[in-house]
Design a protein around this motif. Structure first.
Motif, PDB file in Angstrom:
ATOM      1  N   ARG A  49       0.813  -1.218   0.000  1.00  0.00           N
ATOM      2  CA  ARG A  49       0.000   0.000   0.000  1.00  0.00           C
ATOM      3  C   ARG A  49       0.848   1.270   0.000  1.00  0.00           C
ATOM      4  O   ARG A  49       0.319   2.369  -0.096  1.00  0.00           O
ATOM      5  CB  ARG A  49      -0.943  -0.001   1.204  1.00  0.00           C
ATOM      6  N   GLY A  50       2.148   1.137   0.132  1.00  0.00           N
ATOM      7  CA  GLY A  50       2.988   2.313   0.015  1.00  0.00           C
ATOM      8  C   GLY A  50       2.948   2.904  -1.385  1.00  0.00           C
ATOM      9  O   GLY A  50       3.078   4.116  -1.568  1.00  0.00           O
ATOM     10  N   CYS A  51       2.754   2.039  -2.400  1.00  0.00           N
ATOM     11  CA  CYS A  51       2.700   2.486  -3.793  1.00  0.00           C
ATOM     12  C   CYS A  51       1.327   2.302  -4.420  1.00  0.00           C
ATOM     13  O   CYS A  51       0.955   3.034  -5.344  1.00  0.00           O
ATOM     14  CB  CYS A  51       3.733   1.734  -4.636  1.00  0.00           C
ATOM     15  N   HIS A  52       0.573   1.309  -3.955  1.00  0.00           N
ATOM     16  CA  HIS A  52      -0.704   0.955  -4.565  1.00  0.00           C
ATOM     17  C   HIS A  52      -1.846   1.169  -3.582  1.00  0.00           C
ATOM     18  O   HIS A  52      -1.673   1.009  -2.365  1.00  0.00           O
ATOM     19  CB  HIS A  52      -0.710  -0.516  -4.997  1.00  0.00           C
ATOM     20  N   SER A  53      -3.009   1.459  -4.097  1.00  0.00           N
ATOM     21  CA  SER A  53      -4.199   1.517  -3.247  1.00  0.00           C
ATOM     22  C   SER A  53      -4.939   0.186  -3.333  1.00  0.00           C
ATOM     23  O   SER A  53      -4.886  -0.528  -4.342  1.00  0.00           O
ATOM     24  CB  SER A  53      -5.118   2.652  -3.683  1.00  0.00           C
ATOM     25  N   LEU A  54      -5.636  -0.150  -2.250  1.00  0.00           N
ATOM     26  CA  LEU A  54      -6.450  -1.361  -2.182  1.00  0.00           C
ATOM     27  C   LEU A  54      -7.667  -1.018  -1.342  1.00  0.00           C
ATOM     28  O   LEU A  54      -7.541  -0.643  -0.184  1.00  0.00           O
ATOM     29  CB  LEU A  54      -5.659  -2.512  -1.555  1.00  0.00           C
ATOM     30  N   GLY A  55      -8.838  -1.114  -1.934  1.00  0.00           N
ATOM     31  CA  GLY A  55     -10.034  -0.705  -1.220  1.00  0.00           C
ATOM     32  C   GLY A  55     -10.060   0.776  -0.918  1.00  0.00           C
ATOM     33  O   GLY A  55     -10.628   1.207   0.081  1.00  0.00           O
ATOM     34  N   GLY A  56      -9.423   1.575  -1.771  1.00  0.00           N
ATOM     35  CA  GLY A  56      -9.372   3.017  -1.575  1.00  0.00           C
ATOM     36  C   GLY A  56      -8.314   3.477  -0.608  1.00  0.00           C
ATOM     37  O   GLY A  56      -8.182   4.674  -0.345  1.00  0.00           O
ATOM     38  N   VAL A  57      -7.524   2.555  -0.067  1.00  0.00           N
ATOM     39  CA  VAL A  57      -6.500   2.882   0.928  1.00  0.00           C
ATOM     40  C   VAL A  57      -5.130   2.607   0.348  1.00  0.00           C
ATOM     41  O   VAL A  57      -4.879   1.524  -0.182  1.00  0.00           O
ATOM     42  CB  VAL A  57      -6.699   2.054   2.211  1.00  0.00           C
ATOM     43  N   GLY A  58      -4.226   3.581   0.448  1.00  0.00           N
ATOM     44  CA  GLY A  58      -2.854   3.372   0.015  1.00  0.00           C
ATOM     45  C   GLY A  58      -2.345   4.460  -0.898  1.00  0.00           C
ATOM     46  O   GLY A  58      -2.929   5.542  -1.020  1.00  0.00           O
ATOM     47  N   GLY A  59      -1.213   4.170  -1.544  1.00  0.00           N
ATOM     48  CA  GLY A  59      -0.544   5.152  -2.374  1.00  0.00           C
ATOM     49  C   GLY A  59      -1.110   5.228  -3.782  1.00  0.00           C
ATOM     50  O   GLY A  59      -1.987   4.454  -4.180  1.00  0.00           O
ATOM     51  N   ARG A  60      -0.562   6.155  -4.560  1.00  0.00           N
ATOM     52  CA  ARG A  60      -1.022   6.364  -5.938  1.00  0.00           C
ATOM     53  C   ARG A  60       0.136   6.273  -6.934  1.00  0.00           C
ATOM     54  O   ARG A  60      -0.014   6.624  -8.093  1.00  0.00           O
ATOM     55  CB  ARG A  60      -1.681   7.752  -6.054  1.00  0.00           C
ATOM     56  N   VAL A  61       1.288   5.789  -6.485  1.00  0.00           N
ATOM     57  CA  VAL A  61       2.435   5.656  -7.385  1.00  0.00           C
ATOM     58  C   VAL A  61       2.169   4.580  -8.430  1.00  0.00           C
ATOM     59  O   VAL A  61       2.434   4.758  -9.621  1.00  0.00           O
ATOM     60  CB  VAL A  61       3.710   5.327  -6.590  1.00  0.00           C
ATOM     61  N   GLY A  62       1.643   3.439  -7.993  1.00  0.00           N
ATOM     62  CA  GLY A  62       1.317   2.350  -8.898  1.00  0.00           C
ATOM     63  C   GLY A  62      -0.177   2.212  -9.063  1.00  0.00           C
ATOM     64  O   GLY A  62      -0.960   2.868  -8.367  1.00  0.00           O
ATOM     65  N   PRO A  63      -0.622   1.355  -9.980  1.00  0.00           N
ATOM     66  CA  PRO A  63      -2.065   1.174 -10.209  1.00  0.00           C
ATOM     67  C   PRO A  63      -2.743   0.506  -9.019  1.00  0.00           C
ATOM     68  O   PRO A  63      -2.094  -0.163  -8.201  1.00  0.00           O
ATOM     69  CB  PRO A  63      -2.102   0.271 -11.452  1.00  0.00           C
ATOM     70  N   ALA A  64      -4.048   0.670  -8.924  1.00  0.00           N
ATOM     71  CA  ALA A  64      -4.832   0.092  -7.839  1.00  0.00           C
ATOM     72  C   ALA A  64      -4.796  -1.436  -7.906  1.00  0.00           C
ATOM     73  O   ALA A  64      -4.671  -2.022  -8.990  1.00  0.00           O
ATOM     74  CB  ALA A  64      -6.268   0.594  -7.903  1.00  0.00           C
ATOM     75  N   LEU A  65      -4.932  -2.063  -6.738  1.00  0.00           N
ATOM     76  CA  LEU A  65      -4.888  -3.522  -6.643  1.00  0.00           C
ATOM     77  C   LEU A  65      -6.255  -4.145  -6.427  1.00  0.00           C
ATOM     78  O   LEU A  65      -6.348  -5.337  -6.153  1.00  0.00           O
ATOM     79  CB  LEU A  65      -3.944  -3.942  -5.502  1.00  0.00           C
ATOM     80  N   ASP A  66      -7.321  -3.375  -6.532  1.00  0.00           N
ATOM     81  CA  ASP A  66      -8.664  -3.926  -6.366  1.00  0.00           C
ATOM     82  C   ASP A  66      -8.924  -4.974  -7.447  1.00  0.00           C
ATOM     83  O   ASP A  66      -8.523  -4.817  -8.600  1.00  0.00           O
ATOM     84  CB  ASP A  66      -9.691  -2.810  -6.448  1.00  0.00           C
ATOM     85  N   ALA A  67      -9.619  -6.047  -7.071  1.00  0.00           N
ATOM     86  CA  ALA A  67      -9.701  -7.245  -7.911  1.00  0.00           C
ATOM     87  C   ALA A  67     -10.200  -6.962  -9.321  1.00  0.00           C
ATOM     88  O   ALA A  67      -9.595  -7.411 -10.304  1.00  0.00           O
ATOM     89  CB  ALA A  67     -10.592  -8.290  -7.228  1.00  0.00           C
ATOM     90  N   ASN A  68     -11.298  -6.234  -9.463  1.00  0.00           N
ATOM     91  CA  ASN A  68     -11.869  -6.038 -10.796  1.00  0.00           C
ATOM     92  C   ASN A  68     -10.929  -5.268 -11.720  1.00  0.00           C
ATOM     93  O   ASN A  68     -10.671  -5.676 -12.857  1.00  0.00           O
ATOM     94  CB  ASN A  68     -13.213  -5.302 -10.684  1.00  0.00           C
ATOM     95  N   SER A  69     -10.410  -4.133 -11.208  1.00  0.00           N
ATOM     96  CA  SER A  69      -9.525  -3.332 -12.060  1.00  0.00           C
ATOM     97  C   SER A  69      -8.210  -4.058 -12.305  1.00  0.00           C
ATOM     98  O   SER A  69      -7.648  -3.993 -13.407  1.00  0.00           O
ATOM     99  CB  SER A  69      -9.263  -1.967 -11.422  1.00  0.00           C
ATOM    100  N   LEU A  70      -7.706  -4.771 -11.304  1.00  0.00           N
ATOM    101  CA  LEU A  70      -6.449  -5.507 -11.453  1.00  0.00           C
ATOM    102  C   LEU A  70      -6.588  -6.589 -12.518  1.00  0.00           C
ATOM    103  O   LEU A  70      -5.754  -6.708 -13.427  1.00  0.00           O
ATOM    104  CB  LEU A  70      -6.049  -6.115 -10.109  1.00  0.00           C
ATOM    105  N   LYS A  71      -7.652  -7.365 -12.415  1.00  0.00           N
ATOM    106  CA  LYS A  71      -7.833  -8.463 -13.374  1.00  0.00           C
ATOM    107  C   LYS A  71      -8.045  -7.935 -14.788  1.00  0.00           C
ATOM    108  O   LYS A  71      -7.448  -8.445 -15.749  1.00  0.00           O
ATOM    109  CB  LYS A  71      -9.019  -9.327 -12.946  1.00  0.00           C
ATOM    110  N   THR A  72      -8.879  -6.908 -14.916  1.00  0.00           N
ATOM    111  CA  THR A  72      -9.139  -6.341 -16.248  1.00  0.00           C
ATOM    112  C   THR A  72      -7.864  -5.798 -16.879  1.00  0.00           C
ATOM    113  O   THR A  72      -7.587  -6.020 -18.070  1.00  0.00           O
ATOM    114  CB  THR A  72     -10.190  -5.229 -16.147  1.00  0.00           C
ATOM    115  N   ARG A  73      -7.082  -5.083 -16.081  1.00  0.00           N
ATOM    116  CA  ARG A  73      -5.850  -4.489 -16.603  1.00  0.00           C
ATOM    117  C   ARG A  73      -4.864  -5.565 -17.043  1.00  0.00           C
ATOM    118  O   ARG A  73      -4.240  -5.464 -18.108  1.00  0.00           O
ATOM    119  CB  ARG A  73      -5.226  -3.605 -15.517  1.00  0.00           C
ATOM    120  N   LEU A  74      -4.725  -6.621 -16.253  1.00  0.00           N
ATOM    121  CA  LEU A  74      -3.737  -7.652 -16.578  1.00  0.00           C
ATOM    122  C   LEU A  74      -4.198  -8.549 -17.719  1.00  0.00           C
ATOM    123  O   LEU A  74      -3.368  -9.070 -18.480  1.00  0.00           O
ATOM    124  CB  LEU A  74      -3.441  -8.485 -15.332  1.00  0.00           C
ATOM    125  N   GLU A  75      -5.511  -8.729 -17.852  1.00  0.00           N
ATOM    126  CA  GLU A  75      -5.997  -9.533 -18.976  1.00  0.00           C
ATOM    127  C   GLU A  75      -5.625  -8.898 -20.310  1.00  0.00           C
ATOM    128  O   GLU A  75      -5.329  -9.608 -21.292  1.00  0.00           O
ATOM    129  CB  GLU A  75      -7.518  -9.690 -18.875  1.00  0.00           C
TER     130      GLU A  75
END
Length: 533
Positions: free
Chosen positions: A415-441
């Protein structure tokens, strides 16, 4: 698709778990929802409290089992004493207010905040916010008297020391904070009242650290003598919510609540720390910043080689993390006083991992051979004082960064670089399941991905060669599981398919990488199949 029978069964299981939790003992709650650093124990010291907010250890307690050992405050104004035998008794009460919606509702974010002791005179100082006859929130400082050194007896000879606050409104979450007594003077942290423009105005006591005599008068050594545009109470200014104060020798340090970052800093007399409402100003003159935030409240200092933590040659500050985005708990800052340097990233020694809204650690103190702390929300239906210490032979079973996916995400600092559930940093992309899966697909299911991996296989660079097996695993995995396998391999070797990746290598085992992946995406299909029709 889940069957109706399974749905009914799931409801029954959830209801049963809820009933079990309602009947859980404090020990069961601690085992389920609190983590500690490896080798630390965790126990309940006292129960029967209501929204405890701060602690003050008695340095020279009497020996009798019923003698006072530590003071604890409650948000709605009660000051209580915990005896050597763990019993709890009332000491005094201050009038705060009854909110329309209790904590963690916004209107409940004010009340009795801090307590500190003067050993020589038996003085007990309390800092709090209350509503006046017009309903306006105000700050206050009250002094009680007890037996010097042992602090036995009820709170007597009450004296109001904060009359100079009378014309200055306070604000929810930006009220008066903690206090500490040092060398015959009373230091008080005061929030900015929700108005950053006031924090650098020397005539207004908001957004400041104040220094008073023990009788509530301005300390004669303060930097701003009384006069137009100056307050004789001000010691330092330009602060937002400097709720953690602690002396290391004769040097004063503060832990301060910001917006998207918090700061830890040494406080010099007369200095302006330039809070102006921005994160950039909050980072000004900081010895360290907490990103994401920890919501620092009470703070204490431990000399190297002393106290209940794992033996160390380093001085340490311990901070009650009231909330923030790194999780409530107690945070350790290792600090070199000679070099004025934070020695490593601040880290939790104990952390709350449950889901109770508004839970936070608000008070911390060293009492005997243990570190005492208070969570503001009840544990097993009662307000408690908890204790931890480095005690490998009696270690608590739930470990920070252990075998739980949430623990591992916290331990690796994702969470220092990524947000998860709206909590965390903004350096990297969010780690929430839907956006993470869509982006990696869009990456791993693209036919071009296999072509690019084949080109990497042809390169002789040792780092690229080290990722060959991982690349082949991803490419050969069925499409519906490819994202999951990519995340596992990314955690094991961040450069396996992209040599310029900036993500650090955490040297995780395959098992831990899979646990983190399961936490991000949910359990893999093979674990769910038995529940399907």
């Amino acid at each position: 698709m889940l069957s109706k029978a399974l749905t009914r069964a799931a409801i029954f299981v959830l209801a049963t778990l809820g009933a079990r939790r309602a009947q859980a003992s404090p020990a069961e709650e601690l085992a389920a929802h609190w983590s500690v650093a490896p080798g630390y124990s965790l126990r309940t010291v006292a129960t029967g409290l209501s929204m405890p907010t701060s602690l003050a250890a008695i340095e020279h307690p009497a020996a009798e089992p019923s003698a006072p050992r530590v003071f604890v405050t409650e948000l709605r104004g009660a000051i209580k004493v915990i005896a050597n035998d763990g019993s709890v008794s009332p000491f005094a009460t201050v009038a705060t207010f009854k909110p329309q919606a209790e904590w963690p509702g916004l209107d409940g974010e004010a009340g009795l905040a801090g307590i500190c002791l003067d050993d020589e005179h038996g003085y007990v100082f309390a800092t709090y916010a209350y509503r006046d006859s017009d309903g306006i929130l105000r700050n206050a400082i009250t002094r009680f008297s007890a037996t010097p050194r042992s602090f036995e007896g009820q709170g007597e000879n009450r004296a109001e020391l904060g009359l100079f606050f009378a014309s200055e409104p306070s604000a929810l979450s930006h009220q008066i904070g903690t206090c500490t007594v040092h060398s015959g003077a009373l230091y008080v942290a005061v929030g900015d009242g929700g108005n950053p423009a006031l924090s650098s105005k020397t005539e207004i006591p908001l957004g400041k650290i104040l220094r008073l005599t023990l009788d509530g008068k301005p300390d004669p050594g303060n930097p701003f003598p009384s006069g137009p545009g100056r307050s004789p109470f001000v010691f330092a200014l330009g602060l937002r919510n400097p709720f953690g104060l602690a002396f290391a020798g004769d040097r004063l340090f503060a832990a301060e609540n910001g917006v998207e970052l918090d700061r830890f800093l040494e406080v010099a007399i007369g200095r302006d720390y330039h809070w102006d409402g921005t994160d950039a100003s909050m980072a000004t003159n900081a010895a360290a910043v907490f990103v994401p935030t920890i919501g620092p409240v009470q703070q204490i200092f431990l000399r190297a080689g002393t106290g209940p933590l794992e033996p160390s040659d380093e001085d340490r500050f311990l901070i009650a993390a009231s909330d923030g985005k790194q999780g409530p708990g107690v945070v350790v800052v290792d600090y070199d006083l000679n070099r004025n340097e934070v020695l490593r990233s601040p880290h939790h020694v104990v952390r709350y991992d449950g889901h109770d809204e508004g839970q936070g650690v608000t008070g911390v103190a060293v009492v005997g051979d243990s570190l005492y702390f208070v969570p503001i929300i009840s544990v097993a239906r009662t307000g408690v004082v908890l204790a931890t210490r480095y005690e490998p032979n009696a270690a608590h079973p739930r470990i920070i960064g252990g075998s739980d996916g949430r623990d591992l995400i916290a331990a690796t600092g994702c969470r220092g670089c990524h947000s998860l559930g709206g909590v965390g940093g903004r350096v990297g992309p969010a780690l929430d399941a839907n956006s993470l899966k869509t982006r990696l697909e869009t990456i791993v299911l693209n036919p071009d991905y296999a072509t690019r991996m084949a080109k990497l296989d042809a390169l002789p660079d040792p780092f690229i060669v080290a990722g060959r097996k991982a690349r082949h695993e991803v490419v050969s995995t069925p499409a519906e599981q490819r994202v999951r396998i990519w995340i596992v391999n990314r955690l094991l070797n961040p450069k396996f398919d992209y040599p310029n990746a900036q993500m650090p290598n955490f040297n995780l085992s395959r098992e831990k990488a899979e646990l983190i992946t399961a936490e991000l995406l949910g359990a893999p299909e093979s674990r769910l199949s038995k529940w399907k029709e």
